[in-house]
Design an enzyme around this catalytic site. Structure first.
Site, PDB file in Angstrom:
ATOM      1  CG  ASP A 130       3.601  -8.831  34.496  1.00 53.53           C
ATOM      2  OD1 ASP A 130       4.455  -8.141  34.627  1.00 53.53           O
ATOM      3  OD2 ASP A 130       3.428  -9.557  33.812  1.00 53.53           O
TER       4      ASP A 130
ATOM      5  CG  ASP B 128       8.833 -12.355  30.032  1.00 55.77           C
ATOM      6  OD1 ASP B 128       8.832 -11.492  30.984  1.00 55.77           O
ATOM      7  OD2 ASP B 128       7.807 -12.400  29.512  1.00 55.77           O
TER       8      ASP B 128
HETATM    9  C1  GLA Z   1       5.007 -10.452  31.274  1.00 54.92           C
HETATM   10  C2  GLA Z   1       5.607 -11.340  32.414  1.00 54.92           C
HETATM   11  C3  GLA Z   1       5.403 -12.860  32.121  1.00 54.92           C
HETATM   12  C4  GLA Z   1       4.030 -13.142  31.780  1.00 54.92           C
HETATM   13  C5  GLA Z   1       3.404 -12.055  30.712  1.00 54.92           C
HETATM   14  C6  GLA Z   1       1.768 -12.268  30.693  1.00 54.92           C
HETATM   15  O1  GLA Z   1       5.682 -10.475  30.302  1.00 54.92           O
HETATM   16  O2  GLA Z   1       6.894 -11.044  32.450  1.00 54.92           O
HETATM   17  O3  GLA Z   1       6.126 -13.652  32.716  1.00 54.92           O
HETATM   18  O4  GLA Z   1       3.337 -12.902  33.006  1.00 54.92           O
HETATM   19  O5  GLA Z   1       3.525 -10.647  31.136  1.00 54.92           O
HETATM   20  O6  GLA Z   1       1.491 -11.461  29.971  1.00 54.92           O
END
Ligand code: GLA
Length: 402
Positions: free
Chosen positions: A147, A216
Site C-alpha cells: 500500500d 477504494d
Molecule cells: C487502503 C487500501 C485498501 C486497504 C486499506 C487497509 O485504504 O486502499 O484496499 O488495503 O488501506 O488499511
C-alpha cells in the site's frame, strides 16, 4: 574501445522489472478488507478458508486467500527486526495459518505498505523491504499487496513511489519464490484522487502484477468512479500485469461493506469486461444465494479470464464491451446514475467500435439467464436496446456471429 563501450553501458538507465511469471490472467480470490476490516483472527480466517472450498469458489478459480491490513504486531522483533503476526489474534503464528490455507488448495496473500506505517498504523516496510520479502518467502506467502500510506513525501511523489515500490519488487525477485506483487496506490488517497499514473511506464507492468488505478470502492458512487478512471488505460493491461479498479463488494445483508444485489452483480459483470482482478470481500461462509450465483457464474468468470486478454472499454453511454478470443464480444449495459429506469442502446456508433461489419447477423446470449436473450438475433447496425430499472441495474450479453 572496450572501455568506451563499458562506460556507455554504465550510464544507460538500468530498468529493472518484475520477473515472477505470475498474473498471466487476472488474480481471483478473497481479501479480508471489505469483509473483516482490522478485525482479523486465525479462527475466523480458517473458517473463511474452509468456506472457499465448500462453497465451490476455489474450484471456480478463486485461489488467492489474502489477508489485508491489521494482521501485524505493533512492533517489529527488537533483535531480528522481523515482522510477526499479532499474537493475540494469531496465537498459532502466521506460518501455521499459511500452512492451513495451503492445505485447502489455496494460495496465501499478505499485506504491507511502502511507508513507515501501514494505513491501519501498523509497522510499514520502509527500510525493511529485504527483511520483509524474505520473511514472507520463508512463510510460504504467494501474493503481496503493498500500500501507499504514510509514505515519505506523501502518496504522490512519483520518484519516491517508484523507488520504494521498486525496492520491494526487487526484494521479492531476490527471494527466488514466485510471489504475485500487487501495488496499491490507494493508500491515503481521497475518493476523487487520480492515481491512473500507476498504470503507465515506468510504473505498471514494470513494477507489479496489478496496480490500483482508483481509490477504494466503498459504495456505488466510488465503484462507478473506478469504472470511469480505468477508461483509456486499456493498453497497459495484459498478461503479467493488470489494471486494478479495486476489490469486489458483495450484497449479503450481514456484510460490513456492501452494494445492493443489482449493483454487486453489475460490478462483477463490469469487472469481467475490464479484465480486473476478482477479489471477493464478504463473509464467505454465509454469502447469500444471490452472491454465490454472481461469483460462481462460470461464463462471466471466463470473460474476465479470456485468453485474448484485451481489456474492454466504454462503447457508448452506459454500454461497455470487450472482444473475446472466440471472435464474439461481451457487452454490459449498466444504469450508472439514473435514479429511475433508463433505456440504453447499442446503435450504429456503438457497433462501429466492435469488430462486426454491417449486415453481420449476431446471436445474442444472456450471460445471467444462461440462454438466448429476449431479442435473440440482430443484424449489425440495427440498434439493440435494453431497459433497466434504477441506478446499479445491468444486463450482460455475448454477441456471436451466427
Ligand atoms: C487502503 C487500501 C485498501 C486497504 C486499506 C487497509 O485504504 O486502499 O484496499 O488495503 O488501506 O488499511
Amino acid at each position: 574501445m572496450m572501455t568506451l563501450i563499458l562506460l556507455a553501458m554504465s550510464t544507460l538507465p538500468f530498468v529493472r522489472s518484475l520477473d515472477n511469471g505470475l498474473g498471466l490472467t487476472p488474480a481471483m480470490g478473497y481479501n479480508t478488507w471489505n469483509d473483516l476490516g482490522k478485525k482479523l483472527n486465525e479462527q475466523t480466517l480458517r473458517t473463511r478458508a474452509d468456506a472457499m472450498v465448500d462453497s465451490g469458489l476455489r474450484d471456480a478459480g478463486y485461489i488467492y486467500f489474502n489477508l489485508d491490513d491489521g494482521w501485524q504486531s505493533s512492533e517489529r522483533n527488537a533483535t531480528t527486526q522481523r515482522l510477526h503476526a499479532n499474537p493475540e489474534l494469531f496465537p498459532s503464528g502466521m506460518p501455521a495459518l499459511v500452512s492451513y490455507v495451503h492445505s485447502k488448495g489455496l494460495l496465501f496473500g499478505i499485506y504491507t505498505d511502502r511507508g513507515s506505517l501501514t494505513c491501519a498504523k501498523k509497522p510499514g516496510s520502509l527500510g525493511f523491504e529485504k527483511i520483509d520479502a524474505q520473511t514472507y518467502a520463508e512463510w510460504g506467502v504467494d501474493y503481496v499487496k503493498e500500500d501507499n500510506c504514510n509514505a515519505p513525501n506523501g502518496p504522490n511523489d512519483r520518484d519516491t513511489a517508484l523507488a520504494e515500490f521498486g525496492l520491494f519488487r526487487d526484494a521479492l525477485n531476490a527471494t527466488g519464490r514466485a510471489i504475485y506483487f500487487s501495488v496499491c496506490g490507494g493508500g491515503d488517497e481521497l475518493p476523487w484522487s487520480n492515481i491512473t499514473w500507476f498504470a503507465k511506464p515506468p510504473f505498471g507492468k514494470n513494477l507489479a502484477n496489478s496496480w490500483r488505478i482508483a481509490p477504494d470502492c466503498v459504495e456505488w458512487l466510488t465503484t462507478v468512479r473506478a469504472l470511469s478512471m480505468v477508461q483509456g488505460l486499456e493498453r497497459y493491461s495484459g498478461p503479467g500485469g493488470w489494471n486494478d479498479p479495486d476489490m469486489l463488494l458483495v450484497s449479503t445483508t450481514t456484510a460490513t461493506r456492501k452494494l445492493s444485489e443489482a449493483q454487486s452483480r453489475a460490478q462483477f459483470s463490469l469487472w469481467s469486461i475490464l479484465s480486473a482482478p476478482l477479489l471477493i470481500g464478504g463473509p464467505i461462509a454465509s454469502l447469500s444465494a444471490w452472491d454465490l450465483e454472481t461469483y460462481l457464474n462460470k461464463e462471466v468468470i471466463a470473460i474476465d479470464q479470456d485468453p485474448l486478454a484485451e481489456q474492454g472499454a466504454l462503447l457508448v453511454d452506459g454500454v461497455y464491451g470487450r472482444r473475446l478470443y472466440d471472435g464474439s464480444i461481451a457487452v454490459v449495459f449498466v444504469n450508472e446514475n439514473h435514479p429511475l429506469s433508463t433505456t440504453l442502446t447499442c446503435g450504429a456508433d456503438c457497433w462501429s467500435k466492435t469488430p462486426f461489419s454491417p449486415s453481420t447477423v449476431l446471436s445474442v446470449y444472456d450471460l445471467w439467464t444462461h440462454g438466448p436473450a429476449n431479442v435473440s438475433t440482430i443484424t449489425v447496425p440495427e440498434p439493440y436496446s435494453v431497459s433497466l430499472p434504477a441506478r446499479g441495474h445491468s444486463a450482460m450479453f455475448k454477441f456471436s456471429i451466427q
